[in-house]
Design an enzyme around this catalytic site. Structure first.
Site, PDB file in Angstrom:
ATOM      1  N   HIS B 138       0.867  -1.186   0.000  1.00 13.43           N
ATOM      2  CA  HIS B 138       0.000   0.000   0.000  1.00 13.43           C
ATOM      3  C   HIS B 138       0.903   1.235   0.000  1.00 13.43           C
ATOM      4  CE1 HIS B 138      -2.767   2.996   1.757  1.00 13.43           C
ATOM      5  NE2 HIS B 138      -3.760   2.185   1.436  1.00 13.43           N
ATOM      6  N   ASP B 215       3.036  -4.444   8.038  1.00 16.23           N
ATOM      7  CA  ASP B 215       1.862  -3.599   7.858  1.00 16.23           C
ATOM      8  C   ASP B 215       0.639  -4.505   7.985  1.00 16.23           C
ATOM      9  OD1 ASP B 215      -0.371  -2.356   6.828  1.00 16.23           O
ATOM     10  OD2 ASP B 215       0.599  -1.624   5.003  1.00 16.23           O
ATOM     11  N   GLN B 218      -4.529  -4.916   6.725  1.00 14.04           N
ATOM     12  CA  GLN B 218      -5.514  -5.828   6.134  1.00 14.04           C
ATOM     13  C   GLN B 218      -5.588  -7.153   6.870  1.00 14.04           C
ATOM     14  OE1 GLN B 218      -7.751  -5.197   3.919  1.00 14.04           O
ATOM     15  NE2 GLN B 218      -6.998  -3.111   3.630  1.00 14.04           N
ATOM     16  N   LYS B 241     -10.246  -0.795  10.398  1.00 14.77           N
ATOM     17  CA  LYS B 241     -10.299  -2.009   9.583  1.00 14.77           C
ATOM     18  C   LYS B 241     -10.777  -3.190  10.430  1.00 14.77           C
ATOM     19  CE  LYS B 241      -7.597  -0.268   6.103  1.00 14.77           C
ATOM     20  NZ  LYS B 241      -8.115   0.237   4.835  1.00 14.77           N
ATOM     21  N   CYS B 379      -4.821   2.445  -3.715  1.00 11.81           N
ATOM     22  CA  CYS B 379      -3.615   3.010  -3.101  1.00 11.81           C
ATOM     23  C   CYS B 379      -2.448   2.035  -3.178  1.00 11.81           C
ATOM     24  CB  CYS B 379      -3.858   3.428  -1.652  1.00 11.81           C
ATOM     25  SG  CYS B 379      -5.041   4.762  -1.519  1.00 11.81           S
TER      26      CYS B 379
END
Lengths: 147, 421
Positions: B138, B215, B218, B241, B379
């Site tokens: 991302h 990261d 998600q 999220k 993104c």
């Protein structure tokens, strides 16, 4: 919300078979348009005759609205003067953004874009080609004086 | 605080292991109509919706407990501080971190990565050093590194991705270099759904003494995240999220690393004492929390993580995976439809294109049917470029999605084909 208002037959037709698609090799001016939201890209090349856009082409990739709008735009501005194009752009802009205002002049086939005003997220798709054309015209050399 | 819907008791083998109707009842927004049709929300990878226990926890905090934290001697300030620090403890438990000293509240994943890039990166990086990411990141895990590279002369490298959306692990290994100073990779790709082999990545990096940032934006709502088992050095995620409000997120950092890092932002709350010439910084984790924090956001995040724990992460994962399997099979069978990202290990994200129809048109037509999906570059422009695409349509699933949602998606796609026949 009526999808048929947005995706009118004229729009679908111009999306399927865009007019004036490609690039002019002997262009007087060109500009690139980019919609960062969707990654759509568009280029406009044009040739001037005096103050008039004698010919123009567009190419790029985008949604049906952006492709059809660009195709309709090329048909509408070919042969017109800068001033006429500026006026036409004003009318199209109002058509795309203001549901309440009836267009002042006859927009012809560009009226097919009337449904876009109901879809605020798509106004940028329809106006990208006009911004790109304006950028190309700004860059184009001013017509040589014949006096 | 009300209890979230319970997981259904074990029933006949054919019955769903998960009572999705009860879960849906926890999410008020799902009963909305969009253009006169019941909402089908398939955009949780962009932002998930909030269940009642989260909304109630925030309301309770705002109506009964709010004052500034870590300051007043009055009761409200103490209660607000307790609520805020209790949320930190819930996060610690959820991530299985060793200590709440390792849990820093931030605005979201983006701020967490920027914190590491600035606080950890600027001091340690110099010309010739390398940061290794992957091609499917991302923008939030690309741009902060570009900025710190520009400031320090370090170089950003990206490991390639195979055509199916899998990380090319051999190429990744080859890019691990004596000058690699940090590895920063997604746990799950937002654009493709690929679950990265993060344990293997950490093992390879640590074998060379290189710390790893994951990261987790998600992954947090869909994967088991145990920072000790993962053995990662930093883990970043956003509350919104995982069913919490926007504007709150977490940076997990290994205590020894955080301890050695300078504060990123200065101000109140991050100091012990301030003189005109110099200040003494606060302890972890407050050293990294300058200014009044998003207290109600943290409270909401704590409630959201408890909601997920109550439903059961394994049960949610199994439910989402079954939706992914059904949707993948049904979408793949459609004419002119191409799935983008078909790695064997995937979270419940399906990116796709339809020949001759731009994703934006797909998105508008589905919206007119009440079906919300994401369209665009997500993104993640570098991975889109790898596929030669400017955009895809993306449907993503969460705990509240059902098989009926997939039916409605397919009906919507039939409308797309009719209009663009």
């Amino acid at each position: 919300m009526d999808l048929k208002e947005l995706y009118r037959e004229v729009i679908l037709d111009h999306n399927r078979t865009p007019r004036n698609f490609g690039r002019l090799e002997d262009a007087d001016a060109r500009a690139e348009g980019h919609n960062p939201l969707c990654g759509d890209q568009l280029s406009v090349t044009l040739r001037l005759q005096g103050d008039r856009v004698a010919d123009l082409r567009f190419e790029g990739r985008g949604c049906a609205i952006s492709v059809a709008s660009a195709s309709l735009m090329t048909e509408a501005v070919k042969g017109r003067s800068r001033e006429e194009i500026a006026r036409l752009y004003g009318e199209v802009h109002a058509l795309l953004t203001d549901r309440t205002r009836a267009p002042a002049g006859d927009l012809g086939k560009l009226m097919a874009l009337a449904g876009v005003a109901e879809f605020p997220a798509r106004v940028k798709c329809a106006s990208l080609c006009w911004h790109t054309l304006n950028a190309a015209l700004e860059r184009a050399p001013a017509p040589a004086s014949t006096e | 605080m009300s209890k979230p819907a319970a997981v259904a008791q074990a029933a006949a083998p054919a019955a769903p292991a998960f009572d999705v109707a009860r879960v849906r009842a926890d999410f008020p927004i799902l009963s909305r109509q969009i253009h006169g049709k019941p909402l089908v929300y398939l955009d949780s990878a962009a932002s998930s919706q909030r269940p009642l226990p989260v909304l109630r926890a925030v309301e309770h905090y705002e109506t009964a407990l709010h004052a500034n934290v870590h300051r007043g001697v009055h009761s409200l300030s103490q209660w607000a501080t307790e609520a805020y620090e209790h949320a930190r403890e819930i996060v610690r438990r959820f991530l299985n971190a060793r200590s709440t000293r390792e849990i820093v509240f931030v605005r979201g994943t983006t701020e967490a990565i920027n914190l590491v890039a600035n606080s950890w990166g600027r001091d340690r990086l110099s010309a010739g050093d390398e940061i290794l990411i992957t091609h499917l990141e991302h923008h939030a895990n690309i741009v902060p590194w570009q900025m710190v590279c520009a400031a320090t002369g370090a170089r950003l490298r990206a490991a390639p991705v195979r055509p199916n959306g899998e990380l090319d692990l051999e190429a990744f290994r080859a890019l691990l270099h004596p000058r690699t100073r940090l590895v920063a990779v997604a746990h799950v790709s937002n654009a493709l759904g690929t679950i990265l082999p993060v344990q293997e990545i950490v093992r390879l990096a640590h074998a060379r003494g290189v710390p790893v940032l994951l990261d987790g934006a998600q992954a947090i709502a869909h994967e088991a995240v145990d920072v000790q088992a993962l053995d990662c050095d930093f883990y970043a995620f956003s509350g919104h999220k995982v069913y919490a409000p926007t504007g709150i997120g977490v940076l997990y950092g290994r205590e020894s690393l955080l301890d050695a890092m300078p504060p990123w932002q200065g101000g109140g709350d991050m100091i012990l004492s301030v003189g005109i010439d110099s200040s003494t910084y606060n302890e972890l984790p407050w050293k990294f929390e300058a200014g009044t924090p998003n207290i109600s956001g943290a409270v909401g995040l704590g409630a959201a993580l408890e909601y997920v724990e109550a439903l059961g992460r394994r049960a949610i994962g199994a439910h989402e995976h079954s939706l992914l399997e059904v949707a993948t099979e049904r979408l793949a069978a459609l004419p002119r439809l191409r799935l983008v990202g078909t790695a064997p290990a995937k979270a419940a994200v399906i990116s796709f294109t339809i020949d001759g129809v731009h994703p934006h048109d797909i998105g508008t037509i589905l919206d007119s049917e009440g079906v919300a999906i994401r369209t665009g570059h997500h993104c993640a422009m570098p991975i889109m470029e790898l596929y030669g695409l400017a955009a895809t349509a993306r449907a993503s699933f969460a705990c509240y999605n059902s098989l009926e949602d997939i039916d409605r998606l397919l009906e919507g796609l039939r409308k797309v084909r009719e209009l663009f026949a």
